[in-house]
Scaffold this active site. Structure first.
Site, PDB file in Angstrom:
ATOM      1  N   ASP A   1     -75.346   1.755  30.680  1.00  0.00           N
ATOM      2  CA  ASP A   1     -76.015   3.027  30.730  1.00  0.00           C
ATOM      3  C   ASP A   1     -77.433   3.160  29.930  1.00  0.00           C
ATOM      4  O   ASP A   1     -77.943   4.522  30.288  1.00  0.00           O
ATOM      5  CB  ASP A   1     -74.845   4.064  30.102  1.00  0.00           C
ATOM      6  CG  ASP A   1     -73.571   3.954  30.621  1.00  0.00           C
ATOM      7  OD1 ASP A   1     -73.570   3.480  31.933  1.00  0.00           O
ATOM      8  OD2 ASP A   1     -72.687   4.558  30.193  1.00  0.00           O
TER       9      ASP A   1
ATOM     10  N   SER B   1     -67.648   2.574  20.945  1.00  0.00           N
ATOM     11  CA  SER B   1     -67.555   1.080  20.027  1.00  0.00           C
ATOM     12  C   SER B   1     -68.155   1.184  18.797  1.00  0.00           C
ATOM     13  O   SER B   1     -67.804   0.863  17.660  1.00  0.00           O
ATOM     14  CB  SER B   1     -67.834  -0.051  20.923  1.00  0.00           C
ATOM     15  OG  SER B   1     -67.331  -0.077  22.029  1.00  0.00           O
TER      16      SER B   1
HETATM   17  P1  ADP Z   1     -68.218   2.299  24.960  1.00  0.00           P
HETATM   18  O1  ADP Z   1     -68.364   1.620  23.689  1.00  0.00           O
HETATM   19  O2  ADP Z   1     -68.754   1.696  26.067  1.00  0.00           O
HETATM   20  O3  ADP Z   1     -68.809   3.713  24.689  1.00  0.00           O
HETATM   21  P2  ADP Z   1     -65.814   3.854  24.896  1.00  0.00           P
HETATM   22  O4  ADP Z   1     -66.377   5.253  24.675  1.00  0.00           O
HETATM   23  O5  ADP Z   1     -64.710   3.684  25.905  1.00  0.00           O
HETATM   24  O6  ADP Z   1     -66.887   2.918  25.291  1.00  0.00           O
HETATM   25  O7  ADP Z   1     -65.426   3.259  23.544  1.00  0.00           O
HETATM   26  C1  ADP Z   1     -64.772   1.847  23.476  1.00  0.00           C
HETATM   27  C2  ADP Z   1     -63.796   1.910  22.240  1.00  0.00           C
HETATM   28  O8  ADP Z   1     -64.232   2.330  21.063  1.00  0.00           O
HETATM   29  C3  ADP Z   1     -62.684   3.008  22.646  1.00  0.00           C
HETATM   30  O9  ADP Z   1     -61.917   2.608  23.440  1.00  0.00           O
HETATM   31  C4  ADP Z   1     -61.896   3.341  21.245  1.00  0.00           C
HETATM   32  O10 ADP Z   1     -61.319   2.031  20.846  1.00  0.00           O
HETATM   33  C5  ADP Z   1     -63.323   3.077  20.396  1.00  0.00           C
HETATM   34  N1  ADP Z   1     -63.582   4.363  20.002  1.00  0.00           N
HETATM   35  C6  ADP Z   1     -64.361   5.153  20.702  1.00  0.00           C
HETATM   36  N2  ADP Z   1     -64.569   6.278  19.888  1.00  0.00           N
HETATM   37  C7  ADP Z   1     -64.033   6.297  18.831  1.00  0.00           C
HETATM   38  C8  ADP Z   1     -63.998   7.258  17.852  1.00  0.00           C
HETATM   39  N3  ADP Z   1     -64.324   8.373  17.805  1.00  0.00           N
HETATM   40  N4  ADP Z   1     -63.221   6.735  16.595  1.00  0.00           N
HETATM   41  C9  ADP Z   1     -62.473   5.484  16.580  1.00  0.00           C
HETATM   42  N5  ADP Z   1     -62.813   4.394  17.702  1.00  0.00           N
HETATM   43  C10 ADP Z   1     -63.511   4.945  18.825  1.00  0.00           C
HETATM   44  O1  F6P Z   2     -70.396   2.921  30.151  1.00  0.00           O
HETATM   45  C1  F6P Z   2     -70.461   1.911  31.127  1.00  0.00           C
HETATM   46  C2  F6P Z   2     -69.888   2.745  32.281  1.00  0.00           C
HETATM   47  O2  F6P Z   2     -69.921   1.736  33.577  1.00  0.00           O
HETATM   48  C3  F6P Z   2     -70.083   3.802  32.893  1.00  0.00           C
HETATM   49  O3  F6P Z   2     -71.570   3.868  33.358  1.00  0.00           O
HETATM   50  C4  F6P Z   2     -69.132   4.455  33.711  1.00  0.00           C
HETATM   51  O4  F6P Z   2     -69.063   5.930  33.828  1.00  0.00           O
HETATM   52  C5  F6P Z   2     -67.901   4.072  33.038  1.00  0.00           C
HETATM   53  O5  F6P Z   2     -68.362   2.764  32.134  1.00  0.00           O
HETATM   54  C6  F6P Z   2     -66.711   3.403  33.945  1.00  0.00           C
HETATM   55  O6  F6P Z   2     -65.649   3.168  33.025  1.00  0.00           O
HETATM   56  P1  F6P Z   2     -64.481   2.200  33.669  1.00  0.00           P
HETATM   57  O7  F6P Z   2     -65.097   0.638  33.637  1.00  0.00           O
HETATM   58  O8  F6P Z   2     -63.493   2.451  32.672  1.00  0.00           O
HETATM   59  O9  F6P Z   2     -63.917   2.748  34.908  1.00  0.00           O
END
Ligand code: ADP
Ligand code: F6P
Length: 328
Positions: free
Chosen positions: A134, A112
């Site tokens: 996490d 995000s």
């Molecule tokens: P978290 O924010 O908990 O790490 P995600 O990795 O799923 O969860 O990222 C959340 C959202 O952020 C993704 O679904 C996407 O919309 C956006 N996002 C993630 N990586 C990128 C990226 N490299 N560029 C633009 N948006 C991104």
């Molecule tokens: O990033 C939070 C988290 O709960 C991780 O610990 C886990 O690997 C993942 O999200 C699970 O993602 P989802 O809710 O999309 O299955």
């Protein structure tokens, strides 16, 4: 990082990625701090998905009443792979401009914050807020949701120990954390686990079996092994391997799963989320952008988002050593 202060009249707030307990107190703090400064707040529904679709709703003072103690997020959240594409980011920008949004506050994990930086680089003032159970975000001691998740894990392991010792069993308990072993290590220390398995350290299954067998020989009535979800082999596979070996105890596997993400935020998470929310608006008023609210000791500091997403958070060795030294 500091832009000349342009008058901010309307901001948007959103929650993105995996939900984390404390997101609601964060939203409340943003809305009320903004109103105290005569700023209107729009809530973006379902993270980047809502931003691409222009799904905004005004959040007034009363709309964020009674949410302080609630888990989840009233704005909902989403994983939105589409937002990684430049076309979707342009679409989001179009909606931001049409709604006359002057700045954005985004709470979520690493992904995000990466998305938030993309918007900041396109000229939208953006503040990131670390929210992920996490605790894998570089530069902040704690993220929103970590403390509540840990308390949930501790509660579950305490209960598992009761049944484990009644039956002379070994339990492999899987915690979340994606590629991070943070939750597992912390939980292992404060529940007195015999062993903690994390993706950052390779522990072959044979060594796991030996540690459990030693616990048995020392006269323990049970053995608890906390396994971070990123550890390989997967916990169920490891459980089957261990159960097939002669280690004294029979083995059971419990995967805690998404229960770790729910529940009402603890006092710590409510305070952290509230402080982050207040600071996020204050940083915007100071003309800051592309920074994350980071907890550094007792202070909340603005940390460049670029620095955050380009570094990996590592678990302090002290904790890993403590977990192993105390498991006797
Ligand atoms: P978290 O924010 O908990 O790490 P995600 O990795 O799923 O969860 O990222 C959340 C959202 O952020 C993704 O679904 C996407 O919309 C956006 N996002 C993630 N990586 C990128 C990226 N490299 N560029 C633009 N948006 C991104
Ligand atoms: O990033 C939070 C988290 O709960 C991780 O610990 C886990 O690997 C993942 O999200 C699970 O993602 P989802 O809710 O999309 O299955």
């Amino acid at each position: 990082m500091n832009e000349p202060v342009k008058s901010i009249k309307k901001i948007a707030v959103m929650t993105s990625g995996g939900d984390a307990p404390g997101m609601n107190p964060f939203i409340r703090a943003v809305v009320r701090t903004a109103y105290a400064n005569n700023i209107t707040v729009l809530g973006v529904e379902r993270g980047y998905e809502g931003l691409i679709q222009g799904k905004f709703r005004e959040l007034r003072i009363r709309e964020v009443g009674g949410i302080l103690q609630r888990g989840g997020t009233i704005l909902q959240t989403a994983r939105c792979t589409e937002f990684r594409e430049a076309g979707s980011q342009r679409e989001a920008l179009r909606h931001i401009n049409n709604a006359e949004i002057d700045a954005l506050v985004v709470a979520g994990g690493d992904g995000s914050l990466t998305g938030a930086l993309k918007l900041a680089q396109k000229g939208v003032p953006v503040i990131g807020v670390p929210a992920s159970i996490d605790n894998d975000i570089y530069g902040t001691d704690m993220c929103i949701g970590v403390d509540t998740a840990l308390n949930t894990i501790v509660d579950a392991i305490d209960k598992l120990r009761d049944t484990a010792s009644s039956h002379n069993r070994a339990f492999l308990v899987e915690t979340m954390g994606r590629t991070s072993g943070y939750l597992a290590v912390q939980a292992g220390i404060i529940t007195g686990a015999e062993l903690v398995l994390i993706p950052e350290h390779k522990t072959p299954p044979r060594e796991v079996a030996q540690a459990i067998e030693e616990a048995y020989r020392r006269g323990k009535t049970h053995a608890i092994v906390v396994v971070a979800e990123g550890y390989k082999p997967p916990t169920t596979e490891l459980g089957a391997m261990i159960d097939a070996m002669d280690i004294g105890f029979t083995t059971r596997v419990t995967i805690l799963g998404h229960v770790q993400r729910g529940g009402k935020p603890t006092a710590f998470d409510r305070m952290l989320a509230t402080r982050f929310g207040v600071k996020a608006v204050q940083f915007l008023l100071e003309g800051k952008s592309a920074v994350m609210t980071a907890l550094s000791g007792r202070e909340i500091i603005p940390l460049p988002m670029e620095e955050v997403i380009n570094h990996k958070k590592v678990i302090a060795n002290d904790y890993i050593e403590m977990a192993s030294m105390l498991a006797r």
